[in-house]
Each structure stands twice: as C-alpha cells, then as structure tokens.
Design a protein around this motif. Structure first.
Motif, PDB file in Angstrom:
ATOM      1  N   THR A   1      -6.623   5.034  19.609  1.00  0.00           N
ATOM      2  CA  THR A   1      -5.441   4.850  20.294  1.00  0.00           C
ATOM      3  C   THR A   1      -5.314   3.878  21.475  1.00  0.00           C
ATOM      4  O   THR A   1      -6.705   3.778  21.515  1.00  0.00           O
ATOM      5  CB  THR A   1      -4.946   6.893  21.202  1.00  0.00           C
ATOM      6  N   CYS A   2      -3.777   3.501  22.186  1.00  0.00           N
ATOM      7  CA  CYS A   2      -3.930   2.835  22.950  1.00  0.00           C
ATOM      8  C   CYS A   2      -3.057   2.480  23.847  1.00  0.00           C
ATOM      9  O   CYS A   2      -1.965   2.472  23.975  1.00  0.00           O
ATOM     10  CB  CYS A   2      -4.519   1.120  22.941  1.00  0.00           C
TER      11      CYS A   2
ATOM     12  N   SER B   1       2.762   2.445  23.551  1.00  0.00           N
ATOM     13  CA  SER B   1       1.552   3.329  23.477  1.00  0.00           C
ATOM     14  C   SER B   1       1.545   3.313  21.955  1.00  0.00           C
ATOM     15  O   SER B   1       2.757   3.259  20.917  1.00  0.00           O
ATOM     16  CB  SER B   1       1.941   4.703  24.028  1.00  0.00           C
TER      17      SER B   1
ATOM     18  N   THR C   1      -8.095   8.895  29.011  1.00  0.00           N
ATOM     19  CA  THR C   1      -8.139   8.941  27.629  1.00  0.00           C
ATOM     20  C   THR C   1      -8.204  11.433  27.602  1.00  0.00           C
ATOM     21  O   THR C   1      -7.990  11.812  28.314  1.00  0.00           O
ATOM     22  CB  THR C   1      -9.500   8.895  27.203  1.00  0.00           C
TER      23      THR C   1
ATOM     24  N   PRO D   1      -1.680   5.378  16.075  1.00  0.00           N
ATOM     25  CA  PRO D   1      -2.676   5.018  15.987  1.00  0.00           C
ATOM     26  C   PRO D   1      -2.412   3.207  15.669  1.00  0.00           C
ATOM     27  O   PRO D   1      -2.202   3.201  15.113  1.00  0.00           O
ATOM     28  CB  PRO D   1      -3.522   5.282  16.037  1.00  0.00           C
TER      29      PRO D   1
ATOM     30  N   GLY E   1       0.132   5.840  19.884  1.00  0.00           N
ATOM     31  CA  GLY E   1      -0.797   6.996  19.387  1.00  0.00           C
ATOM     32  C   GLY E   1      -1.471   7.569  21.787  1.00  0.00           C
ATOM     33  O   GLY E   1      -2.461   8.846  21.100  1.00  0.00           O
ATOM     34  N   HIS E   2      -1.079   7.209  22.263  1.00  0.00           N
ATOM     35  CA  HIS E   2      -2.069   7.704  23.211  1.00  0.00           C
ATOM     36  C   HIS E   2      -1.132   8.626  24.147  1.00  0.00           C
ATOM     37  O   HIS E   2       0.035   8.755  24.091  1.00  0.00           O
ATOM     38  CB  HIS E   2      -2.379   6.286  23.786  1.00  0.00           C
TER      39      HIS E   2
ATOM     40  N   THR F   1       6.490   5.764  21.429  1.00  0.00           N
ATOM     41  CA  THR F   1       5.305   5.597  21.230  1.00  0.00           C
ATOM     42  C   THR F   1       5.316   5.807  20.142  1.00  0.00           C
ATOM     43  O   THR F   1       5.699   6.888  19.217  1.00  0.00           O
ATOM     44  CB  THR F   1       4.709   7.092  21.852  1.00  0.00           C
TER      45      THR F   1
END
Length: 616
Positions: A356-357, A373, A423, A398, A375-376, A395
């Motif tokens: 994720t990021c 985003s 995180t 990931p 999946g973060h 979003t």
C-alpha cells in the motif's frame, strides 16, 4: 497421578508384609492408586496373602460389581496375558528405573521420603528425613518450593517448563500431590467414607486406617511427588532457534533502517519529522517506509507505504519500491501517474508481494496537498483551530494488483495546519475495527502541539505503541507553519500575466528587476535573476501558447523563477551550433541557475522553472 498408599515400604513406615521385608534388605515401596484392592484371596504362601485378611468374595458379586476388580476369567488378579497385575508392581522398582528424576516429599515442611537413582546421579545423594529447603537446593533454583506449598494446599498438580539449574541442565518439572490410604484425595473425595470391598472389610489395618479420627493414618501426612524430565537438548535447540531468529530479525531491521532516509529533506515551506519503530522482539520486521522528495520550484513530494510481508524479503521489496518512487518523482508527474508506474513495477519485482502507498505533492502556491492512494490509510490534516479532516477518495487497490486506473484528489493544507501520514501498525488493533484506530489518531492529533518531532512522539504514545508492539510503525508528520513578523518577510510571491506579443518580454524583464530589487537581493543575484527570467519568457513566447504567466518566489533559502504557458511540450536542453540563432536559452538558464526543470500542469500546459540558492 494420585498415590493413595505411597507410604507402603518407604523408609520410616510400617507394613505387615513381613515376608517381603525379610527377602529384601531395602524396603520396596508399593504405590497403589486410590481404588481399594479387589480380587480373590491368593492361596496360602502367596506374598499377596498379607494384604487380604477377609473372606472370599461373594459369589453373587460379578466382575462389574467393583470397577477395579480383576477381569473375568482372571482368578489370580493378573492381566489376561499372564503378566503381573498393577497392584503386584513395586513403586520403588518402577520409580527407581525411570530415567526421569523422581523425589517424594511429605509433610508441610517437605521432608525427603525417597529419591530415585536418576535424581541421585544428577544432584547427589539426599538424606532421608531432611527438609527440601535444607537438603535440596536445586528445588530452590527451580523455584519449586512455593509451588510445592501450593500443590500441597490445593491438591492440584502443577507443571513448570524448561527451568535451568546451575549445572546447566534444563528440566520440566511436575509436582503431584500424593496421599496415604485414608486421606482425602485430590478430587475432593474423602476415601475414609468409601465402603471397602468384601475381601478387605475384615482387614484390621485397613479398618484402623479408615476409622482413625480425621480420616488419616496415625502419623500420616500428605506429600508431593516431584517428577523432573531432563529437557536440556530441547532447551538448547530452542535457544539456538531463538538466536537464529534474533540474528535474522537484526539483519532485517538493519536492512530496513539502511533503506529508509538517513536524513529527511527539509523543504523551505514545510517542517517535517518521521519515526520508524520495528515490531517487538517476537514480531518479524515488515516493509514500512516513508520519504520526503524535493521536486523543485518549492514543491515537495511526501510518500509513505507498507509492503505486506515480513522479514528480509519485505525489506528488500520496500527498498526497491522506495528507489523507484524517487526516480518517478524526478519526472514530476501527477501523483496518480506515479502510482500507476509503481503498480506495474511492484508486480515485476515480486508477484506474490503487494504494497500500500500514498503519494502526495505539496505546492506552496496552491495551499493544498494533491495525493493518490493505493489501498493505504487516509491522510489526516489538523487545522489551526484543532479540527481534523480526513482525506477521502480516491483510493485504489494496493500496488501489484494491476488493472486499475488511479486518480488524484486534494486536501487543504493551509498555513498553521499539520498533516499525518502513517502505516496500519499505528492504528490497527486485533480487538477493534481499524476505523476506531483512525478516529483515535484523529483525537490525539487534535490535541498534539509543538514541533513535528514532538507531535510524532506524542501520537506514538497516545496510540499505545511500545517497544513490544506487534507490528511495524511508520509515521510522517508535516507542518505548514503560519509565519508572521520578521520570518514572514523572508517569504514573498509576485507574478505577472504575459499579455500581447513580443513586447511582453521587456515588460517581464522590467517587472523582474523591480521585484528583485525590492527584495533587497545583491546586485549580482538580481542580474542573474533578470537574465534567467528573460530567457524563460522568451522561450515561452516562441514555443508556448497563452495563457502565459511569470512567477517570482523567494524563501529564506532560495529564489524561484517560474514561467507557465498552455503548451504541454516540455523543453529540453540541447547543444546549439555556432551558426544557430536560437536554442541557447535553456542552456544559459541551466548554466547560471542552481537547478532547473519542467513539468506538465494538471489543467494542460507546462511549467518551466529555475532556482538560485541565496547566499547564507
């Protein structure tokens, strides 16, 4: 294990089995379970005859009348295979041949009644009748004396695993309560009240044992059987495994930390701090990372991510993704395009690993974060009045999943506000929904004041993250300070719309001269700034399309000159031939400026900029 007649033939006790006593110079103990003896009376001369003085069993009592009676067809009480029955076996012989260490202690002060050969070989001979506290220091090393008191009081067996003594060996020890015949059993039953079978009802000794007031034999006391199994090999193997896991974890932590930024870049317009905390000693290191990347023209990229894996492999994947992010950031692409490139790269690095990021860009001229985003968890922004806003969509899934078109969104970051990127280790708990953790982080952020590092540390404490936390935690705190007074005098902006045709170039040079002079720059820097502004404007007038704009910005550390137009073809630096009349503008800017660059703007068109470092 409940020995109800453990005193039989042990030192200091009496038994009517004189025949066996005469055949053995050392009394041999017989330890029977709590059930009374049953079965027909042995013939005269049989050694078992000394324990049965009553008449023969009632012929109407079948084999099921007593659960401990001999099987049908076994008149001698022996096993069907012809071997000895359990009551014929000597407890001393059994315990003496065990490889495990066995000691029998009696009374509240735990006096030694018996130790087997294995115990003697391990710790030396022990004086019968002495107390354990005096004669058995090894039990104190194993912290068994208080445990034995508890076992004696409760009548419940207890076990301690893998305790080490001074000789270097490790033992797993079980302490079991034992009782003489007629004492209350460990199950709470008073054996005094049990009606003996017919073949022992006339047994005088048995009758005396049960009729004694209090249900105890005269002088009888409960005891504890200590059974210790040597687990040294297992303990050493476990320790080697733990040492190997520690080395593996230390390697992963070292790799993880070496791949994270050793020193964060500090943009002119933002104050930033970050914290990385690996999971506790029992947790494998994950792939959390963060980064701060200066893009030029005062813009800053903020990155945080988490590789969904553990150990060295996750750290290695994290390092590759972080390097790729920095490379893609130099292209000065919009956030969603950076994630699109990362998505394909993550699948190439390791198809089994996903990450994720969040990638966000701050532009001081815009006053907000542009982010994307994968999946973060959402960015949180706390405004100067304490209200907390949460970044919503877009979003996407990931990185490494593929097949998704990422998009960018915005969230306001005005002066005086603080943004937090983090995180899942900071907010995820097994006992609650992750949204509750995000809400708790928002409440902690609302009350957190001070420098970015102070805020970072306070968030870690408020969310209950300790050195034994079961997951990695990465936190990135970004503050956009509200400047006033002398500090505000170091930050200025000025801009000019470039209207008309070729005559816009001299107007731009005159505008730049007046602005740079008012900002009290040295004459040499003013001349270089005016030259760079003239070349960028001339390049835009020749190759670009309206609308065109010249922007000047100063910070406490640099002068930034930026020209925007409506054409999206990016300029490039090239070597002009001596006879060429054009093509030298970008080369001149690149030569005199500290740095330069270009990028496409979100609404279409491009921006070309250069920077000059201010003298300290």
């Amino acid at each position: 294990m409940n020995f109800t007649r453990w005193s039989a033939r042990l030192p200091g006790t009496q038994r009517r089995a004189a025949a066996r006593d005469e055949r053995s110079s050392v009394p041999s103990a017989r330890a029977e379970y709590a059930q009374p003896e049953t079965g027909p009376r042995p013939p005269d001369g049989d050694p078992r005859s000394d324990t049965h003085d009553g008449p023969d069993p009632d012929p109407h009592d079948g084999p099921n009348s007593d659960p401990n009676s001999a099987p049908h067809g076994d008149p001698g009480g022996e096993s069907p295979a012809g071997g000895p029955a359990l009551e014929d076996l000597s407890a001393r012989d059994i315990l003496g041949q065990l490889p495990a260490l066995v000691a029998l202690l009696h009374g509240p002060d735990h006096r030694i009644a018996y130790v087997n050969d294995a115990y003697t070989a391990a710790f030396g001979p022990r004086l019968i009748g002495a107390t354990a506290a005096e004669a058995m220091p090894e039990l104190d090393e194993l912290s068994l004396l208080p445990l034995m008191d508890q076992v004696l009081r409760s009548g419940t067996p207890r076990t301690v695993k893998s305790r080490k003594v001074r000789n270097g060996n490790s033992y797993t020890v079980t302490c079991t309560p034992v009782h003489r015949d007629g004492e209350p059993g460990t199950d709470g039953t008073d054996h005094k009240q049990s009606k003996p079978p017919k073949n022992v009802r006339n047994n005088k000794n048995a009758r005396n044992g049960r009729n004694n007031k209090g249900g105890r034999n005269k002088g009888g006391e409960a005891g504890v059987l200590v059974y210790a199994a040597d687990v040294t090999d297992h303990a050493e193997a476990a320790e080697r495994l733990r040492a190997s896991e520690r080395r593996h974890r230390e390697t992963a932590v070292t790799l993880q930390r070496s791949l994270l930024p050793q020193e964060l870049e500090q943009p002119d317009d933002l104050r930033i701090a970050a914290t990385y905390q690996p999971g506790g000693t029992d947790a494998a290191v994950g792939g959390d990372w963060y980064d701060v990347i200066t893009l030029g023209a005062g813009r800053t990229a903020l990155v945080i991510g988490d590789v969904m894996g553990r150990g060295v492999r996750a750290a290695a994947v994290m390092g590759q993704l972080r390097t790729a992010v920095r490379a893609y950031a130099r292209l000065d692409l919009p956030p969603h395009e950076v994630l699109q490139l990362l998505d394909g790269l993550a699948a190439e690095i390791d198809a089994s690993q996903i990450a994720t990021c969040v990638y966000a860009v701050h532009d001081p001229n815009e006053g907000h974060l542009v982010y994307a985003s994968a999946g973060h968890l959402p960015i949180l922004v706390c405004h100067e009045d304490g209200t907390v806003h949460r970044a919503e969509d877009p979003t996407g899934p990931p990185l490494g999943t593929g097949g998704w078109i990422h998009t960018s969104g915005t969230i306001a970051l005005p002066p005086g506000s603080t943004a937090v990127l983090y995180t899942d280790g900071l907010v995820e708990r097994r006992s609650e929904d992750i949204d509750e953790g995000v809400a708790a982080l928002g409440r902690a952020l609302s009350g957190a004041k001070g420098s970015p590092q102070v805020v970072c540390d306070r968030l870690i404490r408020s969310l209950g993250v300790t050195a034994e936390h079961d997951d990695d935690v990465a936190v990135l705190v970004v503050q956009h300070p509200a400047r006033a007074g002398a500090d505000a005098e170091l930050f200025h902006n000025a801009s000019l719309d470039l209207l008309g045709g070729i005559e816009a170039a001299p107007r731009a040079r005159a505008f730049a001269t007046g602005v740079l002079t008012s900002w009290r720059f040295p004459v040499e820097l003013c001349d270089l700034g005016v030259l760079a502004a003239g070349e960028l404007v001339a390049n835009s007038l020749k190759h670009g399309t309206p609308p065109m704009r010249l922007g000047l910005r100063r910070t406490d550390r640099r002068l930034i000159i930026e020209v925007t137009d409506g054409d999206d073809h990016l300029p490039r630096r090239r070597r002009a031939d001596p006879a060429d009349e054009a093509g030298r503008g970008i080369s001149i800017v690149a030569t005199i400026a500290t740095s330069w660059g270009s990028r496409r703007t979100p609404g279409g068109g491009k921006s070309v900029w250069c920077e000059f470092a201010l003298p300290q």
